[in-house]
Design a protein around this motif. Structure first.
Motif, PDB file in Angstrom:
ATOM      1  N   PRO A 180     -22.467  33.953  36.198  1.00 44.91           N
ATOM      2  CA  PRO A 180     -22.931  35.317  35.858  1.00 44.91           C
ATOM      3  C   PRO A 180     -22.038  36.002  34.807  1.00 44.91           C
ATOM      4  N   ARG A 181     -20.743  35.739  34.857  1.00 49.66           N
ATOM      5  CA  ARG A 181     -19.823  36.322  33.853  1.00 49.66           C
ATOM      6  C   ARG A 181     -20.103  35.726  32.473  1.00 49.66           C
ATOM      7  N   LEU A 182     -20.385  34.434  32.428  1.00 49.04           N
ATOM      8  CA  LEU A 182     -20.705  33.774  31.162  1.00 49.04           C
ATOM      9  C   LEU A 182     -22.012  34.331  30.590  1.00 49.04           C
ATOM     10  N   ARG A 183     -22.998  34.519  31.469  1.00 50.89           N
ATOM     11  CA  ARG A 183     -24.292  35.055  31.018  1.00 50.89           C
ATOM     12  C   ARG A 183     -24.174  36.482  30.510  1.00 50.89           C
ATOM     13  N   ALA A 184     -23.207  37.239  31.020  1.00 46.81           N
ATOM     14  CA  ALA A 184     -23.041  38.641  30.631  1.00 46.81           C
ATOM     15  C   ALA A 184     -22.315  38.813  29.301  1.00 46.81           C
ATOM     16  N   GLU A 185     -21.748  37.755  28.778  1.00 53.26           N
ATOM     17  CA  GLU A 185     -20.961  37.825  27.547  1.00 53.26           C
ATOM     18  C   GLU A 185     -21.880  37.694  26.333  1.00 53.26           C
ATOM     19  N   PRO A 186     -22.022  38.752  25.518  1.00 51.41           N
ATOM     20  CA  PRO A 186     -22.926  38.695  24.359  1.00 51.41           C
ATOM     21  C   PRO A 186     -22.610  37.548  23.385  1.00 51.41           C
ATOM     22  N   ALA A 187     -21.343  37.212  23.232  1.00 56.25           N
ATOM     23  CA  ALA A 187     -20.966  36.147  22.296  1.00 56.25           C
ATOM     24  C   ALA A 187     -21.454  34.775  22.743  1.00 56.25           C
ATOM     25  N   LEU A 188     -21.921  34.672  23.988  1.00 54.84           N
ATOM     26  CA  LEU A 188     -22.370  33.378  24.521  1.00 54.84           C
ATOM     27  C   LEU A 188     -23.883  33.288  24.656  1.00 54.84           C
ATOM     28  N   ALA A 189     -24.601  34.241  24.095  1.00 54.98           N
ATOM     29  CA  ALA A 189     -26.060  34.290  24.247  1.00 54.98           C
ATOM     30  C   ALA A 189     -26.748  33.013  23.766  1.00 54.98           C
ATOM     31  N   GLU A 190     -26.177  32.338  22.776  1.00 53.58           N
ATOM     32  CA  GLU A 190     -26.780  31.115  22.226  1.00 53.58           C
ATOM     33  C   GLU A 190     -26.247  29.839  22.864  1.00 53.58           C
ATOM     34  N   LEU A 191     -25.277  29.941  23.767  1.00 48.39           N
ATOM     35  CA  LEU A 191     -24.731  28.775  24.448  1.00 48.39           C
ATOM     36  C   LEU A 191     -25.812  28.169  25.348  1.00 48.39           C
ATOM     37  N   ALA A 192     -26.048  26.872  25.215  1.00 46.33           N
ATOM     38  CA  ALA A 192     -27.115  26.212  25.982  1.00 46.33           C
ATOM     39  C   ALA A 192     -26.954  26.433  27.482  1.00 46.33           C
ATOM     40  N   LEU A 193     -25.742  26.501  27.966  1.00 45.79           N
ATOM     41  CA  LEU A 193     -25.493  26.674  29.392  1.00 45.79           C
ATOM     42  C   LEU A 193     -26.158  27.924  29.962  1.00 45.79           C
ATOM     43  N   VAL A 194     -26.193  29.009  29.210  1.00 45.18           N
ATOM     44  CA  VAL A 194     -26.719  30.273  29.735  1.00 45.18           C
ATOM     45  C   VAL A 194     -28.211  30.453  29.456  1.00 45.18           C
ATOM     46  N   GLN A 195     -28.820  29.504  28.789  1.00 45.52           N
ATOM     47  CA  GLN A 195     -30.256  29.559  28.513  1.00 45.52           C
ATOM     48  C   GLN A 195     -31.030  29.176  29.775  1.00 45.52           C
ATOM     49  N   ARG A 196     -32.043  29.923  30.090  1.00 44.55           N
ATOM     50  CA  ARG A 196     -32.881  29.613  31.247  1.00 44.55           C
ATOM     51  C   ARG A 196     -33.536  28.240  31.045  1.00 44.55           C
ATOM     52  N   GLY A 197     -33.493  27.437  32.077  1.00 45.08           N
ATOM     53  CA  GLY A 197     -34.128  26.126  32.018  1.00 45.08           C
ATOM     54  C   GLY A 197     -33.258  25.024  31.451  1.00 45.08           C
ATOM     55  N   SER A 198     -32.088  25.361  30.921  1.00 45.76           N
ATOM     56  CA  SER A 198     -31.201  24.335  30.367  1.00 45.76           C
ATOM     57  C   SER A 198     -30.482  23.622  31.508  1.00 45.76           C
ATOM     58  N   ARG A 199     -30.648  22.314  31.558  1.00 43.59           N
ATOM     59  CA  ARG A 199     -30.035  21.553  32.643  1.00 43.59           C
ATOM     60  C   ARG A 199     -29.150  20.423  32.116  1.00 43.59           C
ATOM     61  N   LEU A 200     -28.814  20.464  30.840  1.00 43.49           N
ATOM     62  CA  LEU A 200     -27.975  19.409  30.274  1.00 43.49           C
ATOM     63  C   LEU A 200     -26.610  19.373  30.946  1.00 43.49           C
ATOM     64  N   SER A 201     -26.117  18.182  31.207  1.00 45.28           N
ATOM     65  CA  SER A 201     -24.801  18.036  31.825  1.00 45.28           C
ATOM     66  C   SER A 201     -23.686  17.898  30.793  1.00 45.28           C
ATOM     67  N   VAL A 202     -24.049  17.675  29.551  1.00 46.81           N
ATOM     68  CA  VAL A 202     -23.094  17.562  28.448  1.00 46.81           C
ATOM     69  C   VAL A 202     -23.690  18.319  27.274  1.00 46.81           C
ATOM     70  N   MET A 203     -22.909  19.228  26.683  1.00 43.81           N
ATOM     71  CA  MET A 203     -23.439  20.017  25.568  1.00 43.81           C
ATOM     72  C   MET A 203     -22.315  20.430  24.632  1.00 43.81           C
ATOM     73  N   PRO A 204     -22.656  20.648  23.362  1.00 48.50           N
ATOM     74  CA  PRO A 204     -21.649  21.131  22.413  1.00 48.50           C
ATOM     75  C   PRO A 204     -21.375  22.618  22.627  1.00 48.50           C
ATOM     76  N   VAL A 205     -20.195  23.031  22.233  1.00 43.23           N
ATOM     77  CA  VAL A 205     -19.779  24.434  22.271  1.00 43.23           C
ATOM     78  C   VAL A 205     -19.252  24.771  20.880  1.00 43.23           C
ATOM     79  N   GLU A 206     -19.802  25.810  20.273  1.00 47.71           N
ATOM     80  CA  GLU A 206     -19.359  26.240  18.942  1.00 47.71           C
ATOM     81  C   GLU A 206     -17.944  26.828  19.036  1.00 47.71           C
ATOM     82  N   PRO A 207     -17.146  26.741  17.965  1.00 47.47           N
ATOM     83  CA  PRO A 207     -15.789  27.297  18.003  1.00 47.47           C
ATOM     84  C   PRO A 207     -15.732  28.769  18.419  1.00 47.47           C
TER      85      PRO A 207
END
Length: 149
Positions: free
Chosen positions: A112-139
């Motif tokens: 929930p803290r990750l989802r609340a962070e505006p800078a992480l809005a595009e992170l695949a982890l916080v996207q609804r329906g994303s279930r990937l176990s391995v994903m890239p993270v932008e700098p």
């Protein structure tokens, strides 16, 4: 250097298990997109260690890629929950690699803290329906997550 996020159920491998072991095999990835991300990793890349499928999911620490990818031996082991009857020693579509401990966070950075962070809005982890176990993270996402510890 690319950054990553990798999910593990803490009853299978937790950040504290990795700290105790120092190094472990990351295996059992059975999604082609996640497998392709795994194959893109280089020795020395850092990843957020995410505890999933548990009462409080979240980022528990940081690990480092410790080996190049290699065929996942669990695909060939009939006793493994990751066994793939279509895989063979000649044609194993699945990959594994070794990871090592880098850092355990003092407290979990909960989803929930990750989802609340505006800078992480595009992170695949916080996207609804994303279930990937391995994903890239932008700098910029990496820096934003580090600021939450």
């Amino acid at each position: 250097m690319p950054y990553w996020l990798m999910k593990s159920e803490p009853d299978e491998l937790s950040i504290l298990d990795l700290k105790r072991l120092g190094r472990a095999r990351w295996d059992g990835v059975r999604n082609y997109q996640a497998r392709n991300f795994l194959r893109s990793m280089q020795v020395g890349d850092l990843f957020f260690f995410y505890h999933s499928s548990c009462p409080q999911p979240g980022i528990a620490g940081i690990g480092r890629i410790a080996s190049a990818v290699y065929p996942d031996p669990t695909a060939l082991d009939p006793e493994s929950p990751y066994f793939d009857a279509k895989a063979s020693s000649d044609k194993n579509p699945w990959s594994a690699l070794d990871v090592e401990f880098a850092e355990a966070f003092p407290t979990l950075i909960a989803l929930p803290r990750l989802r609340a962070e505006p800078a992480l809005a595009e992170l695949a982890l916080v996207q609804r329906g994303s279930r990937l176990s391995v994903m890239p993270v932008e700098p910029a996402q990496w820096a934003a997550i580090l600021s939450l510890r």
